[in-house]
Scaffold this motif. Structure first.
Motif, short mmCIF file in Angstrom:
data_model
loop_
_atom_site.label_atom_id
_atom_site.label_comp_id
_atom_site.label_asym_id
_atom_site.label_seq_id
_atom_site.Cartn_x
_atom_site.Cartn_y
_atom_site.Cartn_z
N GLY A 201 31.28 5.42 109.79
CA GLY A 201 31.32 6.23 110.83
C GLY A 201 32.44 6.61 111.33
N GLU A 202 33.62 5.79 111.01
CA GLU A 202 34.90 5.80 111.56
C GLU A 202 35.78 7.10 111.46
OE1 GLU A 202 35.98 4.28 107.46
OE2 GLU A 202 34.10 4.48 108.85
N HIS A 203 36.61 7.37 112.12
CA HIS A 203 37.47 8.48 112.14
C HIS A 203 38.12 8.71 110.56
CE1 HIS A 203 40.03 11.88 113.50
NE2 HIS A 203 41.03 11.20 112.97
N TYR A 204 38.61 7.80 110.10
CA TYR A 204 39.11 7.93 108.93
C TYR A 204 38.45 8.66 107.74
CZ TYR A 204 40.97 6.22 104.43
OH TYR A 204 41.31 6.19 103.13
N ALA A 205 37.11 8.07 107.58
CA ALA A 205 36.13 8.68 106.74
C ALA A 205 35.80 10.11 107.06
CB ALA A 205 34.70 7.59 106.78
N ARG A 206 35.46 10.31 108.38
CA ARG A 206 34.98 11.58 108.51
C ARG A 206 36.17 12.67 108.54
NH1 ARG A 206 34.16 11.80 113.99
NH2 ARG A 206 34.82 9.34 114.55
N ALA A 207 37.48 12.22 108.84
CA ALA A 207 38.42 13.07 109.05
C ALA A 207 38.83 13.55 107.45
CB ALA A 207 39.80 12.52 109.68
N ILE A 208 38.81 12.74 106.53
CA ILE A 208 39.15 13.01 105.15
C ILE A 208 38.02 13.96 104.66
CG2 ILE A 208 39.55 12.11 102.94
CD1 ILE A 208 40.77 9.75 104.04
N ARG A 209 36.85 13.60 104.97
CA ARG A 209 35.85 14.71 104.28
C ARG A 209 36.01 15.74 104.72
NH1 ARG A 209 29.82 12.64 103.25
NH2 ARG A 209 29.16 14.56 102.03
N ALA A 210 36.19 16.11 106.08
CA ALA A 210 36.34 17.34 106.57
C ALA A 210 37.52 18.02 106.11
CB ALA A 210 36.58 17.28 108.35
N ALA A 211 38.70 17.16 105.92
CA ALA A 211 39.90 18.12 105.32
C ALA A 211 39.51 18.50 103.77
CB ALA A 211 40.96 17.00 105.39
N TYR A 212 38.79 17.63 103.07
CA TYR A 212 38.81 17.81 101.63
C TYR A 212 37.45 19.14 101.53
CZ TYR A 212 35.89 17.64 97.46
OH TYR A 212 35.14 17.57 96.11
N GLU A 213 36.61 19.19 102.41
CA GLU A 213 35.69 20.33 102.44
C GLU A 213 36.36 21.61 102.91
OE1 GLU A 213 32.63 18.89 104.98
OE2 GLU A 213 31.55 18.01 103.32
N GLU A 214 37.16 21.43 103.72
CA GLU A 214 38.12 22.58 104.21
C GLU A 214 38.93 23.18 102.98
OE1 GLU A 214 41.56 22.69 107.17
OE2 GLU A 214 39.86 23.44 108.43
N TRP A 215 39.62 22.18 102.21
CA TRP A 215 40.55 22.70 101.28
C TRP A 215 39.71 23.16 100.27
CZ3 TRP A 215 40.89 21.19 96.21
CH2 TRP A 215 42.29 21.53 95.68
N CYS A 216 38.58 22.55 99.76
CA CYS A 216 37.77 23.17 98.82
C CYS A 216 37.26 24.45 99.04
CB CYS A 216 36.49 22.40 98.45
SG CYS A 216 36.89 20.74 97.78
N ALA A 217 37.01 25.08 100.32
CA ALA A 217 36.42 26.42 100.65
C ALA A 217 37.95 27.32 100.54
CB ALA A 217 36.18 26.25 102.19
N GLU A 218 39.08 26.99 100.94
CA GLU A 218 40.33 27.61 100.92
C GLU A 218 40.54 27.91 99.41
OE1 GLU A 218 42.40 25.79 104.85
OE2 GLU A 218 43.25 25.36 102.89
#
Length: 340
Positions: A201-218
């Motif tokens: 649940g650390e910020h590292y894991a959450r931040a990368i997943r959010a960035a990946y999902e945003e990039w995929c959507a773009e």
């Protein structure tokens, strides 16, 4: 002059430490001051377990006696996952702890490395340190809650899961790093990129997943996520996506690269010809795998030195310390596993 070379502040220049109050005991025990009073005076309708715990905690904190002098000791712990696990076996944490130890010694402090097992939360209420470096703290971290209640100075390596105004931490720009990795894989021809996401649940894991999902959507690309499992040495978690035509993997935890290479061998896929790979890791063994694996370095030595310098400044009250993040650049080390 680098912060680790600054001279330690002599004791006479440090602020006097006030005695422990009943409010301090209440905060540390996470009870009311009335409960503390009843526990110490033998009054009120308290359970015997609560009464004993409050009394023991008051004694350990030195309630009723002057506080002891600074210990010249700092602590470091990784609190990402509950339960016993040896984080010093992971290259990032091993290198961070080694660098933090050297930096603490340069400032004239000892550094105590604490176990990851958080079952006995009471230990955090009595830990004798002048400050604590907490690595990858998740939301609801009981150790952080206990140390905050005691007023122990904290610095975080990685944004804290429960950040508060006035907190201090050192971190990488994980969003920019994830986008750099994904762009690199895209430029190498990947179209179905899998993210082996962090399971903590650390910020590292959450931040990368959010960035990946945003990039995929773009990009109009499918978001293909596999949760990291440290016990999955054979990489079975990748099987379904490899069968479905995944052509690249970005693994965000250290063992992920080895897991993907094992999965690729089982599926008869050649890396990098048929499958590209990038892994976030400080492990030099990735330079010698077949093929050598492209890695992301999060610069743990620099992060640890910056964090210890902040922690010493807080512990000694030498100067105003800026709050918020200190950003340390990450780096992409391109090797054969992501080049065609």
């Amino acid at each position: 002059m680098p912060p680790e070379k600054r001279a330690a502040v002599p004791p006479e220049r440090r602020a006097a430490v006030p005695p422990v109050t009943i409010a301090d005991v209440a905060r540390a025990a996470e009870v009311s001051t009335a409960t503390v009073s009843h526990a110490l005076n033998g009054t009120g309708r308290l359970g015997e377990t609560t009464r004993r715990r409050v009394r023991e905690l008051a004694t350990a904190l030195g309630y009723g006696a002057p506080r002891t002098a600074p210990t010249r000791t700092l602590g470091v712990a990784v609190t990402t996952f509950p339960g016993p696990w040896n984080y010093t076996e992971i290259a990032y944490f091993s290198r961070a702890v080694t660098a933090a130890t050297a930096a603490a010694h340069a400032h004239g402090y000892a550094l105590t490395t604490l176990p990851a097992d958080r079952v006995a939360d009471a230990a955090w209420h009595t830990l004798a340190v002048d400050g604590m470096l907490v690595i990858d703290s998740p939301p609801g971290d009981p150790m952080v809650r206990a140390l905050r209640a005691r007023g122990v100075p904290l610095v975080f390596d990685g944004a804290p899961g429960d950040a508060r105004p006035g907190d201090h931490w050192v971190d990488n720009d994980h969003t920019a790093t994830a986008r750099e990795v994904l762009g690199h894989l895209r430029a190498a021809g990947a179209r179905r990129i899998v993210l082996q996401a962090g399971s903590g649940g650390e910020h590292y894991a959450r931040a990368i997943r959010a960035a990946y999902e945003e990039w995929c959507a773009e990009q109009g690309a499918p978001a293909l996520v596999v949760d990291f499992d440290r016990d999955d040495a054979a990489g079975h978690a990748f099987d379904g996506l490899l069968d479905a035509g995944a052509d690249a993997v970005y693994a965000v935890y250290d063992p992920g690269g080895h897991q993907l290479l094992a999965a690729a061998r089982r599926h008869g896929l050649r890396v990098p010809d048929e499958l590209l790979l990038v892994c976030a890791s400080e492990d030099p063994a990735y330079e010698r795998t077949d093929p050598p694996v492209t890695t992301v370095t999060l610069a743990p030595e620099r992060s640890a030195r910056e964090a210890v310098a902040l922690l010493v400044a807080l512990a000694e009250g030498t100067a105003a310390v800026p709050t918020g993040p200190v950003t340390v650049p990450a780096g992409l080390k391109v090797r054969a596993s992501s080049r065609r």
